[in-house]
Design an enzyme around this catalytic site. Structure first.
Site, mmCIF file in Angstrom:
data_model
loop_
_atom_site.group_PDB
_atom_site.id
_atom_site.type_symbol
_atom_site.label_atom_id
_atom_site.label_comp_id
_atom_site.label_asym_id
_atom_site.label_seq_id
_atom_site.Cartn_x
_atom_site.Cartn_y
_atom_site.Cartn_z
ATOM 1 N N ALA A 34 0.869 -1.124 -0.569
ATOM 2 C CA ALA A 34 -0.212 0.266 -0.089
ATOM 3 C C ALA A 34 0.680 1.526 -0.016
ATOM 4 O O ALA A 34 0.465 2.365 -0.513
ATOM 5 C CB ALA A 34 -1.086 -0.515 1.033
ATOM 6 N N VAL A 132 -18.926 -10.000 -2.965
ATOM 7 C CA VAL A 132 -19.330 -11.219 -3.966
ATOM 8 C C VAL A 132 -18.743 -12.281 -4.081
ATOM 9 O O VAL A 132 -17.146 -11.938 -3.966
ATOM 10 C CB VAL A 132 -20.517 -10.620 -5.181
ATOM 11 C CG1 VAL A 132 -20.379 -11.986 -6.532
ATOM 12 C CG2 VAL A 132 -20.753 -10.038 -5.579
ATOM 13 N N GLY A 134 -17.208 -14.675 -1.631
ATOM 14 C CA GLY A 134 -16.253 -14.095 -0.237
ATOM 15 C C GLY A 134 -15.359 -12.994 -1.044
ATOM 16 O O GLY A 134 -14.703 -12.751 -1.352
ATOM 17 N N ILE A 136 -13.259 -14.224 -3.438
ATOM 18 C CA ILE A 136 -12.491 -14.600 -4.302
ATOM 19 C C ILE A 136 -12.397 -13.709 -5.252
ATOM 20 O O ILE A 136 -13.604 -12.516 -5.154
ATOM 21 C CB ILE A 136 -14.119 -15.431 -5.158
ATOM 22 C CG1 ILE A 136 -13.667 -17.170 -4.884
ATOM 23 C CG2 ILE A 136 -13.589 -15.771 -6.682
ATOM 24 C CD1 ILE A 136 -14.784 -18.006 -5.332
ATOM 25 N N LYS A 205 -26.041 -10.955 -4.966
ATOM 26 C CA LYS A 205 -24.371 -10.920 -5.364
ATOM 27 C C LYS A 205 -25.331 -11.096 -7.196
ATOM 28 O O LYS A 205 -23.863 -10.264 -7.946
ATOM 29 C CB LYS A 205 -24.128 -12.219 -4.952
ATOM 30 C CG LYS A 205 -23.736 -12.405 -3.593
ATOM 31 C CD LYS A 205 -23.812 -13.657 -3.481
ATOM 32 C CE LYS A 205 -23.331 -13.442 -1.918
ATOM 33 N NZ LYS A 205 -23.013 -14.570 -0.961
ATOM 34 N N GLY A 302 -17.056 -16.435 5.290
ATOM 35 C CA GLY A 302 -15.751 -16.704 6.205
ATOM 36 C C GLY A 302 -15.365 -15.339 7.086
ATOM 37 O O GLY A 302 -14.720 -15.328 5.750
HETATM 38 N N1 HSE Z 1 -24.671 -17.065 3.323
HETATM 39 C C1 HSE Z 1 -23.725 -17.079 2.546
HETATM 40 C C2 HSE Z 1 -23.840 -17.846 1.999
HETATM 41 C C3 HSE Z 1 -21.823 -16.071 2.706
HETATM 42 O O1 HSE Z 1 -23.783 -18.612 2.295
HETATM 43 O O2 HSE Z 1 -22.889 -17.883 0.850
HETATM 44 C C4 HSE Z 1 -22.484 -14.523 2.604
HETATM 45 O O3 HSE Z 1 -22.395 -13.939 1.561
#
Ligand code: HSE
Length: 437
Positions: A34, A132, A134, A136, A205, A302
């Site tokens: 950064a 969107v 997580g 990725i 998403k 996660g």
């Molecule tokens: N609840 C979402 C899932 C995770 O089950 O993929 C967070 O976007």
């Protein structure tokens, strides 16, 4: 070197913890990337618990509004979820000249147009990689990595909870409600699983992905949404028998007349890469004109995966702090004044192949009536199977696959089939996609 950039987090949950952990654990690497350090100095929650672990990290615990109004805070990370308080606080932080990093897909899908307009006016950035897939980096891949391409379509497994349930149904031959109950017990699924299992989370998403792929405003209210709660173990089994797997896909496709925006359970050939994305994993397949197909796979949720996307956005924002707001990467990948009004198609105008399952009384002529109705509606049959009556039952399951047809045609045919005397109950209908080109 310049002083570290000060960050305030809204929400003291799992992803916030992951973000703080990553910023501490990889501080040296992040600073090298950064050009200066990034430190969480403030964290806000509706109810402040002064024994929260953040306390020991020298983070000031404060009310939510205190965080967005504190002049020291330069970037606000919004991890509250929901679209009411989160919207108000995001707009307030923007009005205060702060940059935003958010994981909140519902907020962006429903209020993104308003939020980005406010941000543009203030010359601040709203970054939403974590919203969107997580961890990725799918937003960056589409928005920047594929900037040379005209995107034709994308298809994604973008809800890990649904994918986990479908994987268990297939592996164990179990019913939906049974697996859902276990997933809730294990803490994978929320106590109110509606958003996940009814396709709403995936539609949030998908709405975002469609906007950055085609350069259209966010239009969540036009997305067609169908979840997995009506699937039966029988359908999952028949899919396997026919050489397919059922996946809950979010599909956005550019056609000549408009854009398809739809989330629904889908038959996918079982050898296809997407059919082999198992458990809670996410994946997005993109078909673009110059690169061809590209596939993005990884952990969709996660603390550390989502924190990874949050921190990547923080690094991006920090690098852009001194840049001219007029020359930054546009929020929706296309310049704000160049967004297209190409319409989103209603589901009745979408073309797809279908799997149909009918319960037929074991009588002469029922199958002939069904095939007549299909041919009268211009629907061509790809495969058909009748299963033996089970345990002396007087009815049989007939499953068939059709060629591609307009949704309104299949709807008409289904209505007529359900009126036949020899057909019991409702026809089960699942869309089928080959995902080849
Ligand atoms: N609840 C979402 C899932 C995770 O089950 O993929 C967070 O976007």
């Amino acid at each position: 070197m310049l002083e570290p950039v000060k960050v305030g987090i809204l929400g003291l949950g799992t992803v916030g913890g992951g973000t703080v952990h990553i910023l501490q654990q990889n501080a040296e690497e992040i600073t090298r990337r950064a050009g200066r350090g990034i430190t969480v100095t403030h964290a806000g929650a509706k109810e402040i618990n002064q024994t929260h672990p953040f306390r020991t990290d020298n983070i000031v615990l404060a009310q939510l509004t205190e965080v967005v109004n504190d002049p020291e805070v330069q970037i606000v990370v919004e991890l509250l979820g929901g679209t009411t308080i989160a919207r108000d606080l995001t707009l307030q932080a923007i009005a205060n000249g702060k940059h935003i990093v958010t994981a909140n897909k519902a907020l962006i899908a429903k209020h993104g147009n308003e939020i980005f307009a406010a941000a543009q006016k203030q010359g601040v950035i709203v970054a939403f990689e974590a919203s969107v897939g997580g961890g990725i980096p799918i937003i960056k891949a589409i928005r920047e990595g594929l900037a040379a391409n005209k995107i034709k379509w994308l298809a994604g497994i973008i809800n890990g909870t649904s994918n986990f349930i479908l994987t268990e149904m297939r592996d164990q031959g179990r019913e939906f409600t049974d697996v859902l109950a276990e997933a809730q017990q294990l803490g994978y699924a929320e106590r109110d699983p509606t958003f996940d299992v009814e396709g709403i989370d995936a539609a949030h998403k998908l709405t975002i992905l469609a906007s950055i792929s085609f350069g259209i405003p966010l239009q969540f209210d036009k997305a067609y949404t169908e979840g997995i709660s009506k699937l039966t173990a029988e359908d999952v089994h028949y899919a396997e028998e026919l050489g397919y797997r059922i996946k809950c896909l979010g599909i956005a496709k550019r056609t000549e007349t408009g854009i398809e925006l739809r989330v629904h359970p889908t038959f996918v050939p079982k050898t296809h890469l997407l059919a082999n994305v198992e458990g809670v994993m996410n994946a997005v397949l993109v078909q673009s004109d110059m690169l061809g197909q590209s596939l993005y796979y990884g952990a969709g949720a996660g603390a550390l995966p989502t924190g990874s996307a949050i921190v990547a956005d923080l690094v991006d924002v920090v690098r852009s702090l001194t840049t001219d707001p007029g020359n930054r990467v546009p929020h929706l990948a296309f310049q704000a004044d160049a967004l297209s009004d190409f319409p989103i198609l209603p589901i009745t105008e979408v073309e797809s192949a279908y799997y149909l399952r009918l319960t037929a009384l074991d009588k002469v002529g029922v199958l002939a009536q069904v095939t007549t109705i299909l041919s009268q509606n211009g629907i061509s049959i790809e495969a058909i199977r009748q299963h033996e009556p089970q345990g002396g039952a007087s009815s049989v399951s007939i499953v068939l696959l059709t060629h591609k047809v307009l949704e309104q045609q299949i709807n008409q045919a289904i209505t007529a089939i359900e009126q036949l005397e020899g057909i019991a109950g409702k026809v089960m209908r699942i869309r089928l996609e080959m995902l080849t080109k």
